[in-house]
Motif scaffolding. Structure first.
Motif, PDB file in Angstrom:
ATOM      1  N   VAL A   1       0.826  -1.209   0.000  1.00 34.84           N
ATOM      2  CA  VAL A   1       0.000   0.000   0.000  1.00 34.84           C
ATOM      3  C   VAL A   1       0.860   1.259   0.000  1.00 34.84           C
ATOM      4  CG1 VAL A   1      -1.983  -1.103   1.062  1.00 34.84           C
ATOM      5  CG2 VAL A   1      -0.237  -0.089   2.526  1.00 34.84           C
ATOM      6  N   GLY A   2       2.127   1.132  -0.412  1.00 35.81           N
ATOM      7  CA  GLY A   2       2.985   2.302  -0.544  1.00 35.81           C
ATOM      8  C   GLY A   2       3.733   2.697   0.704  1.00 35.81           C
ATOM      9  N   HIS A   3       3.694   1.879   1.743  1.00 32.41           N
ATOM     10  CA  HIS A   3       4.432   2.171   2.966  1.00 32.41           C
ATOM     11  C   HIS A   3       5.734   1.379   2.996  1.00 32.41           C
ATOM     12  CE1 HIS A   3       0.626   3.600   5.333  1.00 32.41           C
ATOM     13  NE2 HIS A   3       0.835   4.267   4.209  1.00 32.41           N
ATOM     14  N   ALA A   4       6.625   1.761   3.894  1.00 34.89           N
ATOM     15  CA  ALA A   4       7.915   1.073   3.978  1.00 34.89           C
ATOM     16  C   ALA A   4       8.030   0.201   5.215  1.00 34.89           C
ATOM     17  CB  ALA A   4       9.060   2.088   3.944  1.00 34.89           C
ATOM     18  N   GLY A   5       7.109   0.319   6.160  1.00 30.62           N
ATOM     19  CA  GLY A   5       7.037  -0.621   7.265  1.00 30.62           C
ATOM     20  C   GLY A   5       7.662  -0.222   8.576  1.00 30.62           C
ATOM     21  N   ALA A   6       8.100   1.031   8.736  1.00 29.66           N
ATOM     22  CA  ALA A   6       8.824   1.411   9.952  1.00 29.66           C
ATOM     23  C   ALA A   6       8.037   1.120  11.221  1.00 29.66           C
ATOM     24  CB  ALA A   6       9.194   2.886   9.909  1.00 29.66           C
ATOM     25  N   SER A   7       6.759   1.481  11.247  1.00 37.06           N
ATOM     26  CA  SER A   7       5.964   1.238  12.447  1.00 37.06           C
ATOM     27  C   SER A   7       5.851  -0.252  12.730  1.00 37.06           C
ATOM     28  CB  SER A   7       4.575   1.863  12.306  1.00 37.06           C
ATOM     29  OG  SER A   7       3.927   1.398  11.134  1.00 37.06           O
ATOM     30  N   GLY A   8       5.766  -1.053  11.671  1.00 36.47           N
ATOM     31  CA  GLY A   8       5.734  -2.504  11.845  1.00 36.47           C
ATOM     32  C   GLY A   8       7.064  -3.055  12.321  1.00 36.47           C
TER      33      GLY A   8
ATOM     34  N   PHE B   1      -7.811   2.181   8.065  1.00 30.87           N
ATOM     35  CA  PHE B   1      -7.769   1.215   6.965  1.00 30.87           C
ATOM     36  C   PHE B   1      -8.982   0.290   6.989  1.00 30.87           C
ATOM     37  CE2 PHE B   1      -2.974   1.773   6.951  1.00 30.87           C
ATOM     38  CZ  PHE B   1      -2.982   2.466   5.752  1.00 30.87           C
ATOM     39  N   LEU B   2      -9.474  -0.039   8.184  1.00 30.94           N
ATOM     40  CA  LEU B   2     -10.609  -0.952   8.285  1.00 30.94           C
ATOM     41  C   LEU B   2     -11.902  -0.316   7.782  1.00 30.94           C
ATOM     42  CD1 LEU B   2     -11.702  -3.691   9.272  1.00 30.94           C
ATOM     43  CD2 LEU B   2     -12.044  -2.641  11.517  1.00 30.94           C
ATOM     44  N   PHE B   3     -12.132   0.950   8.133  1.00 33.62           N
ATOM     45  CA  PHE B   3     -13.409   1.590   7.825  1.00 33.62           C
ATOM     46  C   PHE B   3     -13.380   2.491   6.589  1.00 33.62           C
ATOM     47  CE2 PHE B   3     -13.757   0.782  12.459  1.00 33.62           C
ATOM     48  CZ  PHE B   3     -14.871  -0.056  12.413  1.00 33.62           C
ATOM     49  N   HIS B   4     -12.210   2.733   6.015  1.00 35.08           N
ATOM     50  CA  HIS B   4     -12.117   3.564   4.814  1.00 35.08           C
ATOM     51  C   HIS B   4     -11.267   2.864   3.742  1.00 35.08           C
ATOM     52  CE1 HIS B   4     -12.879   6.410   8.137  1.00 35.08           C
ATOM     53  NE2 HIS B   4     -13.613   7.050   7.248  1.00 35.08           N
ATOM     54  N   PRO B   5     -11.690   1.678   3.292  1.00 34.94           N
ATOM     55  CA  PRO B   5     -10.902   0.969   2.275  1.00 34.94           C
ATOM     56  C   PRO B   5     -11.201   1.407   0.849  1.00 34.94           C
ATOM     57  CG  PRO B   5     -12.749  -0.387   2.922  1.00 34.94           C
ATOM     58  CD  PRO B   5     -12.837   0.879   3.748  1.00 34.94           C
ATOM     59  N   GLN B   6     -12.305   2.129   0.659  1.00 31.44           N
ATOM     60  CA  GLN B   6     -12.739   2.464  -0.686  1.00 31.44           C
ATOM     61  C   GLN B   6     -12.021   3.707  -1.225  1.00 31.44           C
ATOM     62  OE1 GLN B   6     -14.579   2.735   2.033  1.00 31.44           O
ATOM     63  NE2 GLN B   6     -15.032   4.925   2.178  1.00 31.44           N
ATOM     64  N   GLU B   7     -12.127   3.884  -2.540  1.00 32.17           N
ATOM     65  CA  GLU B   7     -11.564   5.063  -3.184  1.00 32.17           C
ATOM     66  C   GLU B   7     -12.401   6.292  -2.841  1.00 32.17           C
ATOM     67  OE1 GLU B   7      -8.528   4.469  -6.417  1.00 32.17           O
ATOM     68  OE2 GLU B   7      -8.720   5.285  -4.418  1.00 32.17           O
ATOM     69  N   PRO B   8     -11.771   7.465  -2.677  1.00 29.76           N
ATOM     70  CA  PRO B   8     -12.543   8.700  -2.492  1.00 29.76           C
ATOM     71  C   PRO B   8     -13.431   8.978  -3.701  1.00 29.76           C
ATOM     72  CG  PRO B   8     -10.227   9.030  -1.938  1.00 29.76           C
ATOM     73  CD  PRO B   8     -10.327   7.698  -2.599  1.00 29.76           C
ATOM     74  N   SER B   9     -14.652   9.458  -3.448  1.00 32.75           N
ATOM     75  CA  SER B   9     -15.581   9.709  -4.549  1.00 32.75           C
ATOM     76  C   SER B   9     -15.172  10.918  -5.381  1.00 32.75           C
ATOM     77  CB  SER B   9     -16.997   9.913  -3.995  1.00 32.75           C
ATOM     78  OG  SER B   9     -17.014  10.979  -3.050  1.00 32.75           O
ATOM     79  N   GLN B  10     -14.569  11.924  -4.745  1.00 30.96           N
ATOM     80  CA  GLN B  10     -14.106  13.117  -5.446  1.00 30.96           C
ATOM     81  C   GLN B  10     -12.712  13.483  -4.938  1.00 30.96           C
ATOM     82  OE1 GLN B  10     -17.172  16.047  -4.622  1.00 30.96           O
ATOM     83  NE2 GLN B  10     -18.371  15.449  -6.423  1.00 30.96           N
ATOM     84  N   ILE B  11     -11.879  13.894  -5.868  1.00 30.09           N
ATOM     85  CA  ILE B  11     -10.497  14.233  -5.535  1.00 30.09           C
ATOM     86  C   ILE B  11     -10.281  15.730  -5.734  1.00 30.09           C
ATOM     87  CG2 ILE B  11      -8.058  13.818  -6.050  1.00 30.09           C
ATOM     88  CD1 ILE B  11      -9.535  11.404  -4.944  1.00 30.09           C
TER      89      ILE B  11
ATOM     90  N   PHE C   1      -2.593  -6.384  -6.654  1.00 31.35           N
ATOM     91  CA  PHE C   1      -3.449  -6.384  -5.476  1.00 31.35           C
ATOM     92  C   PHE C   1      -4.385  -5.176  -5.445  1.00 31.35           C
ATOM     93  CE2 PHE C   1      -0.469  -8.985  -2.511  1.00 31.35           C
ATOM     94  CZ  PHE C   1      -0.606 -10.072  -3.351  1.00 31.35           C
ATOM     95  N   SER C   2      -5.554  -5.382  -4.823  1.00 32.03           N
ATOM     96  CA  SER C   2      -6.456  -4.256  -4.570  1.00 32.03           C
ATOM     97  C   SER C   2      -6.086  -3.619  -3.247  1.00 32.03           C
ATOM     98  CB  SER C   2      -7.913  -4.729  -4.527  1.00 32.03           C
ATOM     99  OG  SER C   2      -8.136  -5.543  -3.398  1.00 32.03           O
ATOM    100  N   ALA C   3      -6.136  -2.302  -3.201  1.00 30.99           N
ATOM    101  CA  ALA C   3      -5.812  -1.587  -1.969  1.00 30.99           C
ATOM    102  C   ALA C   3      -6.752  -1.940  -0.822  1.00 30.99           C
ATOM    103  CB  ALA C   3      -5.826  -0.081  -2.230  1.00 30.99           C
ATOM    104  N   PRO C   4      -8.072  -2.095  -1.041  1.00 28.21           N
ATOM    105  CA  PRO C   4      -8.946  -2.453   0.074  1.00 28.21           C
ATOM    106  C   PRO C   4      -8.569  -3.762   0.759  1.00 28.21           C
ATOM    107  CG  PRO C   4     -10.252  -1.618  -1.745  1.00 28.21           C
ATOM    108  CD  PRO C   4      -8.845  -1.773  -2.258  1.00 28.21           C
ATOM    109  N   MET C   5      -8.164  -4.770  -0.023  1.00 36.92           N
ATOM    110  CA  MET C   5      -7.794  -6.049   0.580  1.00 36.92           C
ATOM    111  C   MET C   5      -6.570  -5.900   1.477  1.00 36.92           C
ATOM    112  SD  MET C   5      -6.585  -9.582  -1.295  1.00 36.92           S
ATOM    113  CE  MET C   5      -5.042  -8.832  -1.864  1.00 36.92           C
TER     114      MET C   5
END
Length: 246
Positions: A24-31, A115-125, A222-226
């Motif tokens: 998802v574009g992160h590098a994992g530092a917090s993990g 991430f759990l409650f906002h997995p979808q794409e924004p409707s307007q950018i 991969f899909s971002a929501p998954m």
């Protein structure tokens, strides 16, 4: 010297973190911080190792997302220009271990729910204004330097919550943002504590493999929501452990 009974699971955990986060574009530092804390590494070792691994994984992640066109220079530059000096300052500052652990844990929990409650794409950018981008970039840079993360864990939810970017573009922006901020944060840390613990070397190979694979699949397959839902579980458990560990 750490025994192989501990080092092997530690490296495998790092590879898994790199795979999931880079998707998802992160590098994992917090993990990485969570895994190292669970393994019992000394707090003074965790920050430089996390930043070093973050730089390497952010590089391969940025490469994979940018070459697929998932990026926006117009959004990235104001954030990055304001964040780099603040990340340097944050890397130089000393934060008490207890406060740092609680801060990181809260960030992980927030990201988990997002991430759990906002997995979808924004409707307007709609892109943010430059003053807003610079102000937010400065704050995120300071937090990234202080916590030993690259700031992506803060930036991606912000971009999506404010509807400043789509998911894939946010991933590409965050990856390069993490790269420049982790580099600045590590430079600031080196001013007071030069060098990197030797324990980092076996971790490097593992996170590069995980990071390259995850970012390649994330930017292509991969899909971002998954991936976001999987990450929400990982971040929730790690955040609780960090907050309540003694």
């Amino acid at each position: 010297m750490m025994s192989w009974e501990i080092l092997l699971p530690l490296c495998l955990g790092m590879a898994l973190v790199a795979f999931l986060y880079s998707s998802v574009g992160h590098a994992g530092a917090s993990g990485y911080i969570a895994v190292m804390a669970l393994a019992g590494l000394a707090p003074q070792m965790i920050k430089p190792i996390a930043l070093t691994l973050n730089i390497l994984v952010a590089f391969v992640t940025a490469w994979n997302f940018l070459r697929r066109g998932h990026f926006s220079w117009a959004i990235f530059l104001p954030f990055a220009l304001a964040s780099v000096p603040m990340a340097f300052l944050g890397g130089y500052l000393h934060v008490a271990d207890t406060l740092l652990r609680i801060l990181i844990g809260c960030v992980l929990l927030y990201s988990s729910f997002y991430f759990l409650f906002h997995p979808q794409e924004p409707s307007q950018i709609h892109a943010p204004s430059k003053p807003v981008s610079c102000g937010a970039g400065g704050v995120l840079g300071l937090l990234s330097g202080m916590t030993g993360t690259g700031g992506g864990i803060f930036l991606t939810p912000l971009l999506l919550l404010m509807k400043w970017s789509g998911t894939k573009t946010a991933a590409g922006i965050s990856a390069l943002f993490i790269l420049v901020n982790s580099s600045a944060g590590l430079a600031g840390h080196w001013l007071k504590s030069p060098g990197i613990p030797g324990l980092v070397w076996p971790m490097i190979a593992c996170v590069l493999i995980g990071g390259w694979t995850g970012s390649f699949l994330g930017s292509n397959r991969f899909s971002a929501p998954m991936i976001k839902r999987l990450l929400s579980i990982v971040l929730f458990v790690a955040g609780l452990k960090l907050i309540f560990s003694r």
